[in-house]
Design a protein around this motif. Structure first.
Motif, PDB file in Angstrom:
ATOM      1  N   GLY A 198     -41.889  64.691 -14.533  1.00 45.14           N
ATOM      2  CA  GLY A 198     -43.590  64.277 -14.351  1.00 45.14           C
ATOM      3  C   GLY A 198     -44.299  65.110 -14.959  1.00 45.14           C
ATOM      4  N   GLU A 199     -45.605  64.592 -15.059  1.00 43.10           N
ATOM      5  CA  GLU A 199     -46.703  65.320 -15.800  1.00 43.10           C
ATOM      6  C   GLU A 199     -47.831  65.789 -14.828  1.00 43.10           C
ATOM      7  N   ASN A 200     -48.445  67.030 -15.123  1.00 45.79           N
ATOM      8  CA  ASN A 200     -49.296  67.512 -14.323  1.00 45.79           C
ATOM      9  C   ASN A 200     -50.221  68.367 -15.561  1.00 45.79           C
ATOM     10  N   THR A 201     -51.605  68.471 -14.828  1.00 46.98           N
ATOM     11  CA  THR A 201     -52.363  69.330 -15.919  1.00 46.98           C
ATOM     12  C   THR A 201     -53.376  69.989 -14.828  1.00 46.98           C
ATOM     13  N   GLN A 202     -54.227  70.965 -15.320  1.00 42.68           N
ATOM     14  CA  GLN A 202     -55.114  71.764 -14.616  1.00 42.68           C
ATOM     15  C   GLN A 202     -56.015  70.910 -14.035  1.00 42.68           C
ATOM     16  N   GLY A 203     -56.726  71.264 -12.786  1.00 45.61           N
ATOM     17  CA  GLY A 203     -57.648  70.471 -12.134  1.00 45.61           C
ATOM     18  C   GLY A 203     -58.477  71.645 -11.255  1.00 45.61           C
ATOM     19  N   LEU A 204     -59.761  71.262 -11.439  1.00 48.78           N
ATOM     20  CA  LEU A 204     -60.764  71.815 -10.716  1.00 48.78           C
ATOM     21  C   LEU A 204     -61.120  71.096  -9.463  1.00 48.78           C
ATOM     22  N   VAL A 205     -60.910  71.257  -8.341  1.00 45.36           N
ATOM     23  CA  VAL A 205     -61.235  70.669  -6.948  1.00 45.36           C
ATOM     24  C   VAL A 205     -62.071  71.128  -6.344  1.00 45.36           C
ATOM     25  N   TYR A 206     -63.087  70.361  -6.047  1.00 41.61           N
ATOM     26  CA  TYR A 206     -64.387  70.520  -5.146  1.00 41.61           C
ATOM     27  C   TYR A 206     -64.716  69.725  -4.029  1.00 41.61           C
ATOM     28  N   ASN A 207     -65.438  70.418  -3.221  1.00 47.46           N
ATOM     29  CA  ASN A 207     -65.621  69.765  -1.984  1.00 47.46           C
ATOM     30  C   ASN A 207     -67.158  68.748  -2.267  1.00 47.46           C
ATOM     31  N   LYS A 208     -66.711  67.416  -2.125  1.00 49.32           N
ATOM     32  CA  LYS A 208     -67.837  66.478  -2.320  1.00 49.32           C
ATOM     33  C   LYS A 208     -68.564  66.320  -1.209  1.00 49.32           C
ATOM     34  N   THR A 209     -68.152  66.387  -0.168  1.00 51.82           N
ATOM     35  CA  THR A 209     -68.865  66.218   1.190  1.00 51.82           C
ATOM     36  C   THR A 209     -70.067  67.355   1.224  1.00 51.82           C
ATOM     37  N   LEU A 210     -69.569  68.600   0.782  1.00 53.58           N
ATOM     38  CA  LEU A 210     -70.580  69.690   0.928  1.00 53.58           C
ATOM     39  C   LEU A 210     -71.616  69.353  -0.002  1.00 53.58           C
ATOM     40  N   LEU A 211     -71.329  69.158  -1.277  1.00 53.63           N
ATOM     41  CA  LEU A 211     -72.170  68.710  -2.175  1.00 53.63           C
ATOM     42  C   LEU A 211     -73.299  67.680  -1.884  1.00 53.63           C
ATOM     43  N   THR A 212     -72.697  66.513  -1.594  1.00 51.30           N
ATOM     44  CA  THR A 212     -73.400  65.337  -1.092  1.00 51.30           C
ATOM     45  C   THR A 212     -74.442  65.609   0.034  1.00 51.30           C
ATOM     46  N   ALA A 269     -50.780  67.921 -21.699  1.00 53.18           N
ATOM     47  CA  ALA A 269     -49.851  67.191 -20.693  1.00 53.18           C
ATOM     48  C   ALA A 269     -48.596  68.346 -20.194  1.00 53.18           C
ATOM     49  N   ARG A 270     -48.667  68.807 -19.043  1.00 53.98           N
ATOM     50  CA  ARG A 270     -47.862  69.654 -18.796  1.00 53.98           C
ATOM     51  C   ARG A 270     -46.740  69.030 -17.917  1.00 53.98           C
ATOM     52  N   ALA A 271     -45.433  69.542 -18.343  1.00 51.75           N
ATOM     53  CA  ALA A 271     -44.217  68.929 -17.478  1.00 51.75           C
ATOM     54  C   ALA A 271     -44.440  69.842 -16.028  1.00 51.75           C
ATOM     55  N   ALA A 272     -44.563  68.994 -15.142  1.00 52.39           N
ATOM     56  CA  ALA A 272     -44.492  69.488 -13.653  1.00 52.39           C
ATOM     57  C   ALA A 272     -43.079  70.234 -13.422  1.00 52.39           C
ATOM     58  N   MET A 273     -42.118  69.595 -14.133  1.00 53.65           N
ATOM     59  CA  MET A 273     -40.518  70.135 -13.952  1.00 53.65           C
ATOM     60  C   MET A 273     -39.903  69.388 -14.962  1.00 53.65           C
ATOM     61  N   TYR A 274     -38.750  69.736 -15.403  1.00 52.74           N
ATOM     62  CA  TYR A 274     -37.708  69.193 -16.473  1.00 52.74           C
ATOM     63  C   TYR A 274     -36.669  68.961 -15.995  1.00 52.74           C
ATOM     64  N   TRP A 275     -36.078  67.886 -16.541  1.00 51.27           N
ATOM     65  CA  TRP A 275     -34.634  67.491 -16.356  1.00 51.27           C
ATOM     66  C   TRP A 275     -33.754  68.188 -17.607  1.00 51.27           C
ATOM     67  N   ASN A 276     -32.882  68.738 -17.473  1.00 49.02           N
ATOM     68  CA  ASN A 276     -31.943  69.443 -18.620  1.00 49.02           C
ATOM     69  C   ASN A 276     -30.604  68.982 -18.318  1.00 49.02           C
TER      70      ASN A 276
END
Length: 436
Positions: free
Chosen positions: A159-173, A314-321
């Protein structure tokens, strides 16, 4: 490491015990063999038993069993001896099996482990199967690259993953504040976070100076990288600049105090500051959005880390080997190909090991998703796919040591126990001898 689906420790241990009783950790009968592919089973009528080993939760075990059952329904001559366990101790167990020559035919790793096992010749080179038994044409190119060590394709992204900046949308709104955007500079982000603190009295961001993911992206934006072979791809001066950047953020009150920052440095997703209300943003993996949402009633948003998004990949969240010692490499490769390219298997596995690696099937899967947090996670990662840069090398042995020592060094600066320069020099001195 990709977090296991949340289950209570008691249920997880009970599941492990049940599997351990039914399926003892004895892989030798299926995995002993030569280093080449001769003798690999390609006869559709010949009975083949593949040993499978991975880590995760009871939920992951259920999903994986469903996908493997789907393979067996199409290939009745193939059976599986499945063993799984909790994340803790998995790498050590796999290392023990490798040392005894008892490696399972099909097993899982992540980017903490891959180079270590590849350089010990534990993993088979799957290049010869590409375009034949192994179709990677629907994968993002950098996701394939990130499974290569010393020119050998040794890991296929589950599967694929990447870095994410998660923010509190309710607080900002609620406070009429703008949301962070992909592409804003680090300095602009810190200024934005300071504004959030002033307006809401909630610190605008966690301090990610201890987060190797954030440091890695920042380095790539400086034209450097985390590793260059078995050496660091950066200097102590680079680390000191990174620590100094965040010292300035703390001075501006853009981040919490050191004791709260420490809480954000733990790996438990439920304790991330963006959901405990102690910061407006957290630096996490993009696919952790749904798990974060379970811990807050507020709406959340996610964008790329600050700076040029092409520094992400695109980072592999896990590999099959596949074990290099397996007598049944071709069959094991066929199973992997099924798990990542068959629609029924991909649907069964969902996002437990990251977003589907096959982009066409990811798009189909996204149409079935009802969870708003997961929909947003998929949308953001798909948007970033066009901006991803070339994948870095897979981290060498010693990467886990670097990760833990970066936390120590950053916290020494955060708590005022060391200057950025001293903490950086100590970090390099401790970790560099352990790379290789």
């Amino acid at each position: 490491m990709h977090p296991a689906t949340g289950n209570s420790r008691r249920r997880l241990l009970r599941g492990i015990a049940a599997v351990a009783v039914a399926l003892p950790l004895t892989f030798g009968a299926a995995a002993c063999g030569g280093d080449d592919n001769e003798g690999s089973s390609t006869d559709a009528n010949k009975p083949v038993e593949l040993s499978v080993f991975y880590w995760g939760s009871e939920k992951r075990a259920e999903l994986t069993q469903t996908a493997l059952d789907a393979y067996k329904a199409k290939n009745p001559n193939v059976s599986f001896k499945i063993t799984w366990q909790a994340n803790q101790g998995y790498a050590d167990k796999l290392a023990t099996l490798a040392a005894s020559g008892d490696v399972p035919d099909l097993f899982a790793t992540d980017d903490n482990m891959l180079a270590d096992f590849a350089t010990r010749n534990v993993t088979a080179d799957l290049n010869e199967y590409k375009g034949n038994k192994l179709d990677l044409s629907k994968f993002p190119p950098s996701l394939v690259e990130y499974g290569t060590v010393d020119g050998k394709l040794v890991g296929i992204a589950a599967g694929e993953n990447t870095q994410g900046l998660v923010y509190n949308k309710t607080l900002l709104t609620t406070n009429a504040l703008p949301e962070p955007t992909t592409g804003m500079t680090w300095e602009a982000f810190i200024d934005w976070a300071a504004q959030v603190t002033t307006k809401t009295k909630v610190p605008g961001t966690m301090d990610p100076s201890a987060d190797y993911k954030a440091f890695w992206v920042w380095l790539r934006q400086q034209g450097k990288d985390l590793y260059n072979g078995k050496q660091f791809g950066f200097t102590a001066d680079d680390v000191a600049k990174w620590f100094t950047l965040w010292k300035g953020a703390r001075d501006k009150k853009a981040t919490p105090t050191a004791d709260i920052i420490h809480e954000g440095n733990v790996t438990d997703i439920s304790k991330q500051l963006v959901v405990t209300g102690k910061a407006a943003t957290s630096f996490v993996w993009a696919n952790q959005m749904p798990e974060l949402k379970k811990s807050t009633k507020d709406d959340l948003g996610v964008v790329a880390y600050p700076g040029d998004p092409s520094a992400q990949w695109a980072r592999a969240a896990m590999y099959w080997n596949v074990a290099n010692s397996s007598d049944n490499k071709a069959v094991a490769v066929d199973v992997i190909n099924f798990l990542v390219n068959d629609e029924a298997a991909v649907t069964a596995l969902g996002t437990d090991r990251g977003l589907p690696s096959n982009m066409d099937l990811r798009a189909k899967f996204a149409e079935t998703v009802t969870d708003p947090a997961m929909k947003l996670s998929i949308q953001v990662e798909n948007d970033l796919a066009s901006k991803f840069g070339k994948a870095p090398q897979v981290p060498p042995k010693g990467h886990s040591t670097f990760r833990s020592e970066l936390v120590k060094a950053a916290e020494n600066v955060q708590f005022g126990r060391a200057t950025p320069e001293k903490a950086a020099a100590d970090l390099i001195a401790v970790v560099q001898p352990k790379l290789g």
